[in-house]
Structure formats: structure tokens, C-alpha cells
Design a protein around this motif. Structure first.
Motif, short mmCIF file in Angstrom:
data_model
loop_
_atom_site.label_atom_id
_atom_site.label_comp_id
_atom_site.label_asym_id
_atom_site.label_seq_id
_atom_site.Cartn_x
_atom_site.Cartn_y
_atom_site.Cartn_z
N VAL A 1 59.10 78.39 12.87
CA VAL A 1 60.51 78.74 12.69
C VAL A 1 61.35 77.93 13.67
O VAL A 1 60.99 77.78 14.84
N SER A 2 62.49 77.42 13.17
CA SER A 2 63.39 76.66 14.04
C SER A 2 64.23 77.59 14.89
O SER A 2 64.27 78.81 14.67
N LYS B 1 67.23 77.95 14.68
CA LYS B 1 68.30 78.50 13.83
C LYS B 1 67.74 79.49 12.80
O LYS B 1 68.40 79.78 11.80
N GLN B 2 66.52 79.99 13.03
CA GLN B 2 65.87 80.99 12.19
C GLN B 2 65.46 80.45 10.82
O GLN B 2 65.17 81.21 9.90
N GLN B 3 65.39 79.13 10.66
CA GLN B 3 64.97 78.56 9.40
C GLN B 3 63.46 78.31 9.41
O GLN B 3 62.89 77.92 10.42
N GLN C 1 65.07 76.73 3.08
CA GLN C 1 66.51 76.69 3.32
C GLN C 1 67.04 78.01 3.86
O GLN C 1 68.06 78.08 4.54
N GLN C 2 66.34 79.08 3.59
CA GLN C 2 66.82 80.42 3.95
C GLN C 2 66.54 80.72 5.42
O GLN C 2 65.55 80.26 5.99
N THR C 3 67.44 81.45 6.04
CA THR C 3 67.21 81.92 7.41
C THR C 3 66.54 83.28 7.35
O THR C 3 66.82 84.09 6.47
N TYR C 4 65.65 83.56 8.31
CA TYR C 4 64.90 84.80 8.33
C TYR C 4 65.20 85.54 9.63
O TYR C 4 65.11 84.97 10.72
N GLY C 5 65.53 86.80 9.47
CA GLY C 5 65.93 87.59 10.63
C GLY C 5 65.12 88.84 10.82
O GLY C 5 65.66 89.91 11.07
N ILE D 1 63.63 87.41 15.48
CA ILE D 1 64.85 87.50 16.30
C ILE D 1 64.51 87.70 17.77
O ILE D 1 65.04 87.00 18.65
N GLY E 1 62.37 76.01 18.75
CA GLY E 1 61.91 77.07 17.85
C GLY E 1 60.62 77.68 18.32
O GLY E 1 60.33 77.68 19.52
#
Length: 471
Positions: A54-55, A57-59, A73-77, A82, A120
Motif C-alpha cells: 500500500v502506498s 496515499k492508501q492506494q 486505483q481505489q484507496t483503502y481505509g 490507516i 508506504g
């Protein structure tokens, strides 16, 4: 020991992630490197159910296995992602629900670029409700037999439990929880969150700060204790019964070895008597002492017999085998069909030595030649004195050149030696071969004698062979 093994295993898991982070820091933008690293982490062991890269930026940059179906492309939280991104360091999460609705624990290591820039994380995911490293390793490492065992994390959440429905629950109303938090290992009597009185043992795994707790209801333990006492009593009874029968059996046969040894004492002249004596088991000291004495007597008897045989089969002056000893070896060579060369050796003008210097000096010449023969020939060649100044060597070879070279070496050694100022003393040698020259051994020896006479008639101090190898 088991606790240290589990701790080492989890430390190794974190080191695997740390190694991958170091590799990815070299070129995080390289798609081949990212794919290969997550695939390697997933497939090299069964430590993690899935791997996520994971980067900052949560990607999602890469993942394994591909069946997760995550989007790049989607961010994961998720809670684990987190918190790990916020801490920017080695991280072990409490149980939480993943994007695929699995209750998981995440272990992660940060990835830094140049100038210590945070890029990341690389993480290993453990699915608590599926087959995972926890229920496999901990069940084997902490073998409490029928006890009730579970594992809690640093936030008192259950991450392993025999009842899968309780995985992820937070422990509350447990009277021993405070004591367990303050100590790394030990035992305690407690009332669990369901109000059941238990006896518990616990041990902490330092690398992940998890605690393994093994507990069993007190009433059940006391009930098992009564059963155990009964079993132990029965076991002791059976044990002593066995001991009684064993002693009775030994006492009935205690005189047997002494009787056997007594009978063998009158048979020390038998060739296999030592093996029979050794077959007697020394059940007690007296038997051992008696058996040892018999063995010593038998060895002494055998040694004296061997000495007598040695005297019978060897020449007392030179120490070489006599005609009787030579015949024994000839029989063995014939029985084993071993090719050999027969070397007939005679001291030139030996009568002149005796007449001029005396028989004592003549004996010295014989002894000197015998010593040269033993030094010159191989250990398995048979050196014999056949009578007077005549000697025979049985060389286990069928090669004429080998026999000839050995004969010449002995002849030259004798020629070049000076024995007590008696001048040069030489020898003549004749060689024949079995079975090349004849099948009859006596005929082979006669042929060697004829070759010896031929050497004498050729001027002495030379070697003659049936194979014409004089050159």
C-alpha cells in the motif's frame, strides 16, 4: 522453550516483511519488483494468508493472491491500513474487518525512500477465521492436552480460540486479566468472563506482545485429579506386581549361568569355547567374575597353543616360516586359486663362510638374509627357510616382471651389504609360477630349484626365471 520457539517464529515473520520493505525501497515504481516481492512473500511460506503493498496515499500497489480482486486505483481505509500509515513503523494490529469482510490481523513494515521519505507499507494479513499460522503453530507449540487455550493481543482481544465465534471479542470481567497484564508468564486461579472458576497458566510472546492462556475449570481439574490418583494407584500396583514376577523369575534361574560356566571349565581346549562362554549373560557380579576368569584362562590356554603352533611352523634361527608353515600357506593359495610366484633362493659359497668364519658367523649371514627378505617383500608375501642356506618366497603375483624386479632388488641388497667384515656375500635365485608352469605345486617348486641351479651354473649372483625376464 515452546514460548521462545513461538516468539522466534513471529520475529522471523516480521523480518520477512522487513526484508521485503528493504527490497522495495530500491525501486518502488518497478511493477515487476512489486509483483515478484508480494508473490514471494505469499508463496515462500504459509505464514500469511495474503500480502498487501500500500502506498502512503492508501492506494493498493500490489497484492497476493490475485483472488482478492482489489483495485489499484481505489484507496483503502481499513483500520489496519490507516493505523499503520499513521504510525509509519513496524505495526501489529488488533483484529478488524477487512474490505472482503474477513476478520484479520495485519503485520506491516514501513517503506522509506531517499532522504527517509515515507512511501508506504508492506503487510502480511492473517485471516483469523480461516486456516492460519496461529491455529496451526500455537496449537502445536503449546500442548496443554485437554486444557482450554486461547490467545489475546495487547488490547485484550481474542485472536485465537477453540470457539471461532469468540475470535475478535474483547475480554471483560476476567478476574485474572490484571495479573496477566503485569507478568510475562505464570499461573493464577481466576474467574473468567463467563463466571467459571478456572486454573490458568499463561506465557507472553514478546515479539508480537500477545499472550497465550491455557485454562481449565477447577471442578473438572479436581475430578481429573481423582481419576489420575486412581490410575496412578493401579499403575503402581501393576508395576510392583511386575517387579515381583521378575524377581521370582530371576531367582529361579539365578543358578543357571553358574552351572553352565562350571561345565565349560572342563572344555577349555575346544576351539569355540570362548564364544560359548561369552554367550552366558552376567546377571550378577559373581557370574561376571566367574565368566571373566574363565575367559582369561581360555585366552591364556589359546595363547599358549598359538605359541606352540608358531614354534612348530617357524624356523627358530631366522623367524621365517619353515617347511611345515610354508605348506600351510601353499594349501591356502591353492584352495583360493591365487596365482603365485615361487622364488628359490640360495646363498652362494655358504659352506666356505662356515669353514672360514665359523658357524656363528654363518648363522649371522642367515639371519641377515632373512631380515633383508622381510624388508624387501610385501607383507602378504610368504618368506620361508626351507633348509640350510636355502630359502623360498611365495609371492602372490602372476606378473613375471614384478617377481623378477623383487628378486633382483633382494639380490643387489645382499651383494652391496658387508656382514661383519666377511666380504661380499651373494645369493642366486630361481623363479617359477603357479599355475602357469605347472598345476602340481611340488612340480612348480622343483622348476624353481632347477632355475636356481641354472643361476648357479651361470656364475652365481644372478636370477633365472621361467618367464625369461632377466633383462
Amino acid at each position: 522453550m515452546q514460548q521462545s520457539r513461538a516468539d522466534q517464529h513471529f520475529s522471523d515473520m516480521l523480518k520477512e516483511l522487513e526484508y521485503s520493505a528493504a527490497q522495495l525501497e530500491k525501486d518502488l515504481n518497478n511493477p515487476v519488483l512489486k509483483y515478484n516481492e508480494v508473490s514471494r512473500l505469499k508463496n515462500q511460506s504459509d505464514n500469511f494468508n495474503s500480502i498487501l503493498l500500500v502506498s502512503a496515499k492508501q492506494q493498493m500497489l500490489a497484492y497476493s493472491p490475485s483472488s482478492l480482486g482489489l483495485s489499484f486505483q481505489q484507496t483503502y481505509g481499513t483500520e489496519g491500513i490507516i493505523e499503520s500509515l499513521q504510525k509509519k513503523k513496524t505495526y501489529i494490529s488488533s483484529p478488524y474487518w477487512s474490505v472482503n469482510n474477513n476478520l484479520v490481523i495485519m503485520m506491516s513494515q514501513p517503506i522509506h525512500g531517499k532522504n527517509n521519505q515515507y512511501l508506504g507499507l508492506i503487510s502480511g494479513i492473517i485471516h483469523l477465521h480461516k486456516k492460519n499460522v496461529l491455529n496451526e503453530m500455537l496449537s502445536n507449540q503449546y500442548d496443554y492436552k485437554n486444557s482450554y487455550m486461547y490467545v489475546v493481543d495487547q488490547h485484550d482481544r481474542i485472536i485465537f480460540h477453540p470457539d471461532e465465534k469468540r475470535i475478535g471479542d474483547k475480554i471483560v470481567n476476567n478476574t485474572g486479566l490484571g495479573y496477566i497484564r503485569k507478568n510475562k508468564s505464570g499461573s493464577i486461579r481466576l474467574v473468567n468472563s463467563r463466571g467459571v472458576d478456572n486454573l490458568a497458566g499463561f506465557a507472553r510472546i514478546p515479539s508480537v506482545n500477545w499472550t497465550v492462556i491455557s485454562q481449565q475449570p477447577t471442578d473438572e481439574l479436581f475430578a481429573k485429579a481423582n481419576t489420575l490418583i486412581l490410575k496412578v494407584s493401579l499403575g503402581i500396583f501393576i508395576f510392583y506386581l511386575f517387579i515381583f514376577i521378575l524377581i521370582w523369575w530371576i531367582s529361579n534361574f539365578i543358578a543357571s549361568p553358574l552351572n553352565r560356566l562350571a561345565r565349560m571349565a572342563s572344555m577349555l581346549n575346544q576351539p569355540d569355547i570362548q564364544d560359548k562362554i561369552k554367550e552366558v549373560d552376567p546377571w550378577y557380579f559373581e557370574v561376571l567374575k566367574f565368566r571373566t576368569s574363565l575367559l582369561l584362562s581360555s585366552e591364556t590356554f589359546s595363547h599358549r597353543i598359538s605359541e606352540l603352533k608358531q614354534h612348530v611352523n617357524t624356523d627358530p634361527l631366522t623367524g621365517l616360516y619353515n617347511r611345515r608353515g610354508m605348506q600351510l600357506f601353499l594349501n591356502e593359495l591353492i584352495d583360493t586359486r591365487t596365482e603365485f610366484a615361487a622364488l628359490a633362493i640360495d646363498i652362494d659359497f655358504f659352506k666356505r663362510v662356515n669353514d672360514q668364519y665359523g658357524h656363528a658367523k654363518g648363522d649371522l649371514v642367515l639371519q641377515t638374509l632373512a631380515r633383508f627378505m622381510q624388508d624387501n617383500f610385501r607383507e602378504h608375501d610368504i618368506c620361508c627357510r626351507s633348509g640350510g642356506e636355502e630359502f623360498v618366497v611365495l609371492m602372490t603375483t602372476g606378473e613375471p616382471s614384478v617377481a623378477y624386479k623383487a628378486s633382483e632388488r633382494l639380490r643387489k641388497t645382499m651383494q652391496e651389504s658387508t656382514i661383519h667384515d666377511m666380504g661380499q656375500i651373494t645369493i642366486s635365485i630361481g623363479i617359477s609360477f603357479w599355475p602357469k608352469d605347472a598345476q602340481d605345486v611340488s612340480e612348480v617348486l622343483e622348476i624353481a630349484d632347477n632355475k636356481l641351479y641354472e643361476a648357479k651354473h651361470s656364475g652365481r649372483n644372478c636370477t633365472r626365471s621361467t618367464a625369461e625376464q632377466e633383462s
